[in-house]
Design a protein around this motif. Structure first.
Motif, mmCIF file in Angstrom:
data_model
loop_
_atom_site.group_PDB
_atom_site.id
_atom_site.type_symbol
_atom_site.label_atom_id
_atom_site.label_comp_id
_atom_site.label_asym_id
_atom_site.label_seq_id
_atom_site.Cartn_x
_atom_site.Cartn_y
_atom_site.Cartn_z
ATOM 1 N N HIS A 103 -20.143 -68.429 -4.043
ATOM 2 C CA HIS A 103 -20.764 -68.430 -5.370
ATOM 3 C C HIS A 103 -20.711 -66.985 -5.869
ATOM 4 O O HIS A 103 -21.652 -66.226 -5.713
ATOM 5 C CB HIS A 103 -22.200 -68.943 -5.326
ATOM 6 C CG HIS A 103 -22.817 -69.053 -6.702
ATOM 7 N ND1 HIS A 103 -22.642 -70.153 -7.511
ATOM 8 C CD2 HIS A 103 -23.574 -68.186 -7.409
ATOM 9 C CE1 HIS A 103 -23.282 -69.961 -8.659
ATOM 10 N NE2 HIS A 103 -23.848 -68.767 -8.615
ATOM 11 N N TRP A 104 -19.579 -66.605 -6.416
ATOM 12 C CA TRP A 104 -19.321 -65.221 -6.796
ATOM 13 C C TRP A 104 -19.646 -64.290 -5.628
ATOM 14 O O TRP A 104 -20.332 -63.304 -5.765
ATOM 15 C CB TRP A 104 -20.059 -64.871 -8.083
ATOM 16 C CG TRP A 104 -19.278 -65.350 -9.268
ATOM 17 C CD1 TRP A 104 -18.393 -64.625 -9.999
ATOM 18 C CD2 TRP A 104 -19.289 -66.664 -9.850
ATOM 19 N NE1 TRP A 104 -17.823 -65.413 -10.982
ATOM 20 C CE2 TRP A 104 -18.361 -66.672 -10.915
ATOM 21 C CE3 TRP A 104 -19.956 -67.849 -9.545
ATOM 22 C CZ2 TRP A 104 -18.107 -67.797 -11.689
ATOM 23 C CZ3 TRP A 104 -19.704 -68.969 -10.318
ATOM 24 C CH2 TRP A 104 -18.792 -68.943 -11.374
ATOM 25 N N GLY A 105 -19.097 -64.670 -4.478
ATOM 26 C CA GLY A 105 -19.325 -63.973 -3.225
ATOM 27 C C GLY A 105 -19.735 -64.970 -2.150
ATOM 28 O O GLY A 105 -19.900 -66.170 -2.411
ATOM 29 N N TRP A 106 -19.900 -64.477 -0.922
ATOM 30 C CA TRP A 106 -20.217 -65.316 0.231
ATOM 31 C C TRP A 106 -21.540 -64.846 0.833
ATOM 32 O O TRP A 106 -21.798 -63.659 0.937
ATOM 33 C CB TRP A 106 -19.109 -65.209 1.277
ATOM 34 C CG TRP A 106 -17.775 -65.632 0.737
ATOM 35 C CD1 TRP A 106 -16.898 -64.863 0.026
ATOM 36 C CD2 TRP A 106 -17.181 -66.926 0.845
ATOM 37 N NE1 TRP A 106 -15.784 -65.598 -0.308
ATOM 38 C CE2 TRP A 106 -15.926 -66.862 0.183
ATOM 39 C CE3 TRP A 106 -17.571 -68.124 1.445
ATOM 40 C CZ2 TRP A 106 -15.063 -67.955 0.100
ATOM 41 C CZ3 TRP A 106 -16.712 -69.200 1.364
ATOM 42 C CH2 TRP A 106 -15.479 -69.129 0.701
ATOM 43 N N LYS A 107 -22.357 -65.801 1.236
ATOM 44 C CA LYS A 107 -23.697 -65.466 1.705
ATOM 45 C C LYS A 107 -23.951 -65.888 3.142
ATOM 46 O O LYS A 107 -24.700 -65.229 3.861
ATOM 47 C CB LYS A 107 -24.730 -66.116 0.774
ATOM 48 C CG LYS A 107 -26.153 -65.623 0.949
ATOM 49 C CD LYS A 107 -27.040 -66.275 -0.101
ATOM 50 C CE LYS A 107 -28.431 -65.712 -0.064
ATOM 51 N NZ LYS A 107 -28.459 -64.296 -0.495
ATOM 52 N N THR A 108 -23.362 -66.993 3.581
ATOM 53 C CA THR A 108 -23.599 -67.519 4.924
ATOM 54 C C THR A 108 -22.266 -67.750 5.623
ATOM 55 O O THR A 108 -21.208 -67.790 4.995
ATOM 56 C CB THR A 108 -24.385 -68.844 4.880
ATOM 57 O OG1 THR A 108 -23.624 -69.815 4.151
ATOM 58 C CG2 THR A 108 -25.749 -68.650 4.211
ATOM 59 N N SER A 109 -22.323 -67.955 6.935
ATOM 60 C CA SER A 109 -21.122 -68.224 7.727
ATOM 61 C C SER A 109 -21.167 -69.656 8.253
ATOM 62 O O SER A 109 -22.167 -70.366 8.112
ATOM 63 C CB SER A 109 -21.041 -67.235 8.896
ATOM 64 O OG SER A 109 -22.186 -67.361 9.726
ATOM 65 N N GLY A 110 -20.068 -70.091 8.863
ATOM 66 C CA GLY A 110 -20.016 -71.421 9.460
ATOM 67 C C GLY A 110 -19.934 -72.549 8.466
ATOM 68 O O GLY A 110 -20.286 -73.694 8.782
ATOM 69 N N THR A 111 -19.441 -72.277 7.248
ATOM 70 C CA THR A 111 -19.412 -73.289 6.194
ATOM 71 C C THR A 111 -18.240 -74.246 6.313
ATOM 72 O O THR A 111 -18.257 -75.335 5.735
ATOM 73 C CB THR A 111 -19.345 -72.618 4.817
ATOM 74 O OG1 THR A 111 -18.099 -71.912 4.698
ATOM 75 C CG2 THR A 111 -20.508 -71.644 4.622
ATOM 76 N N GLY A 112 -17.184 -73.851 7.027
ATOM 77 C CA GLY A 112 -15.968 -74.648 7.058
ATOM 78 C C GLY A 112 -15.075 -74.413 5.856
ATOM 79 O O GLY A 112 -13.999 -75.013 5.752
ATOM 80 N N LEU A 113 -15.507 -73.591 4.920
ATOM 81 C CA LEU A 113 -14.756 -73.263 3.722
ATOM 82 C C LEU A 113 -14.304 -71.809 3.781
ATOM 83 O O LEU A 113 -14.943 -70.988 4.436
ATOM 84 C CB LEU A 113 -15.638 -73.488 2.481
ATOM 85 C CG LEU A 113 -16.112 -74.927 2.261
ATOM 86 C CD1 LEU A 113 -17.147 -74.966 1.144
ATOM 87 C CD2 LEU A 113 -14.942 -75.852 1.935
ATOM 88 N N PRO A 114 -13.177 -71.502 3.105
ATOM 89 C CA PRO A 114 -12.377 -72.371 2.234
ATOM 90 C C PRO A 114 -11.460 -73.300 3.026
ATOM 91 O O PRO A 114 -11.200 -73.080 4.205
ATOM 92 C CB PRO A 114 -11.554 -71.355 1.436
ATOM 93 C CG PRO A 114 -11.362 -70.229 2.391
ATOM 94 C CD PRO A 114 -12.650 -70.127 3.162
ATOM 95 N N VAL A 115 -10.950 -74.329 2.323
ATOM 96 C CA VAL A 115 -9.974 -75.222 2.915
ATOM 97 C C VAL A 115 -8.927 -75.534 1.849
ATOM 98 O O VAL A 115 -9.267 -75.827 0.700
ATOM 99 C CB VAL A 115 -10.640 -76.501 3.459
ATOM 100 C CG1 VAL A 115 -11.339 -77.290 2.359
ATOM 101 C CG2 VAL A 115 -9.638 -77.374 4.179
ATOM 102 N N GLN A 116 -7.648 -75.424 2.223
ATOM 103 C CA GLN A 116 -6.576 -75.684 1.273
ATOM 104 C C GLN A 116 -6.413 -77.188 1.076
ATOM 105 O O GLN A 116 -6.500 -77.977 2.030
ATOM 106 C CB GLN A 116 -5.263 -75.071 1.767
ATOM 107 C CG GLN A 116 -4.199 -74.953 0.689
ATOM 108 C CD GLN A 116 -3.086 -74.007 1.093
ATOM 109 O OE1 GLN A 116 -2.793 -73.836 2.277
ATOM 110 N NE2 GLN A 116 -2.446 -73.378 0.109
ATOM 111 N N LEU A 117 -6.207 -77.615 -0.170
ATOM 112 C CA LEU A 117 -6.134 -79.042 -0.462
ATOM 113 C C LEU A 117 -4.990 -79.706 0.276
ATOM 114 O O LEU A 117 -5.099 -80.876 0.682
ATOM 115 C CB LEU A 117 -5.999 -79.266 -1.969
ATOM 116 C CG LEU A 117 -7.124 -78.718 -2.855
ATOM 117 C CD1 LEU A 117 -6.974 -79.244 -4.280
ATOM 118 C CD2 LEU A 117 -8.497 -79.070 -2.302
#
Length: 260
Positions: A103-117
């Motif tokens: 969200h206009w930057g990254w705040k947490t880890s372990g999200t699984g994102l990004p992922v290419q379509l």
């Protein structure tokens, strides 16, 4: 400040606003201690998610909104938001949400994102919530896509995809209706518009307060039917409520999004 997502309309009147960036010193606290923030841009971290008190359109009216955590159990969370807004009926005041990823930057880890379509990965999600409100609002997912895998605060998205589960008081999406489609066991009206990036809105033709589906199905529909490039990256999954006017509460009993 950044041009904000989910340009939405009431009775087909589009609105434009700005992103409320996360506060420099966000409100945080252990889940179970009922952390609450009412600050514009205030946040509460919940494992891989964070709650964003995004009051991006507050300047078009007056009022208050707060967000509180409820519980965290593994990758499942509960949370709530309360609001009271007056002002322009066709202007969104807020999109208070759970954020997974960018969200206009990254705040947490372990999200699984990004992922290419093109990887065609599952992005399974479930959301059970209860709105108790008057006025004009919707309850929706907001997805962000980029051409690069590591966007920061300076990189606007190329595409935005909303999935509306619930709406009240005449809330309607940006753009023009381009199709009616069947996905995830329901029927959706698909709208498309442009605000410097493409905005696609799947609006459920009947309200629901509980949904379980694979977000990949919606993205694959856009790839096959609306020209969305498979080379792009899903960088963010957000789930919350856009409020135009009125007062009330949205209580999320259970929410998760897992990239697998």
């Amino acid at each position: 400040m950044r041009i904000r997502s989910a340009l939405t309309s009431v009775v087909l009147t589009a609105t434009l606003g700005l992103v409320a960036a996360p506060a420099a010193h966000p409100a945080t606290g252990p889940v179970g201690a009922a952390a609450t923030t009412c600050d514009s841009g205030g946040s509460i971290t919940m494992g891989k998610y964070w709650l964003n008190n995004n009051l991006w359109g507050a300047g078009t009216g007056s009022g208050t909104q707060c967000v509180s955590d409820s519980y965290q159990s593994g990758n499942t969370i509960g949370w709530s938001t309360n609001w009271n807004w007056t002002g322009q009926q066709n202007s969104v005041k807020s999109y208070v949400s759970s954020v997974l990823g960018w969200h206009w930057g990254w705040k947490t880890s372990g999200t699984g994102l990004p992922v290419q379509l093109s990887a065609n990965r599952n992005v399974n999600t479930g959301w059970t919530f209860q709105p108790n409100a008057s006025g004009t609002y919707n309850v929706a997912y907001d997805l962000w896509l980029h051409t690069i895998p590591n966007p920061d605060w300076s990189n606007n998205p190329t595409d935005e995809v909303m999935i509306w589960l619930y709406r009240a008081g005449g809330a309607g999406p940006l753009g023009n209706k381009v199709a009616t489609v069947s996905l995830a066991g329901a029927t959706w009206d698909l709208y498309q518009g442009n605000i410097g990036w493409e905005v696609y809105s799947f609006v459920r033709t009947s309200n629901t307060t509980s949904a379980n589906f694979n977000i990949r199905d919606f993205l694959n529909h856009l790839r096959s039917n609306r020209g969305l490039s498979s080379s792009k990256y899903l960088t963010s999954v957000q789930a919350g409520t856009e409020v135009f006017t009125g007062g009330g509460r949205l209580a999320t009993a259970s929410y998760y999004t897992n990239v697998g």
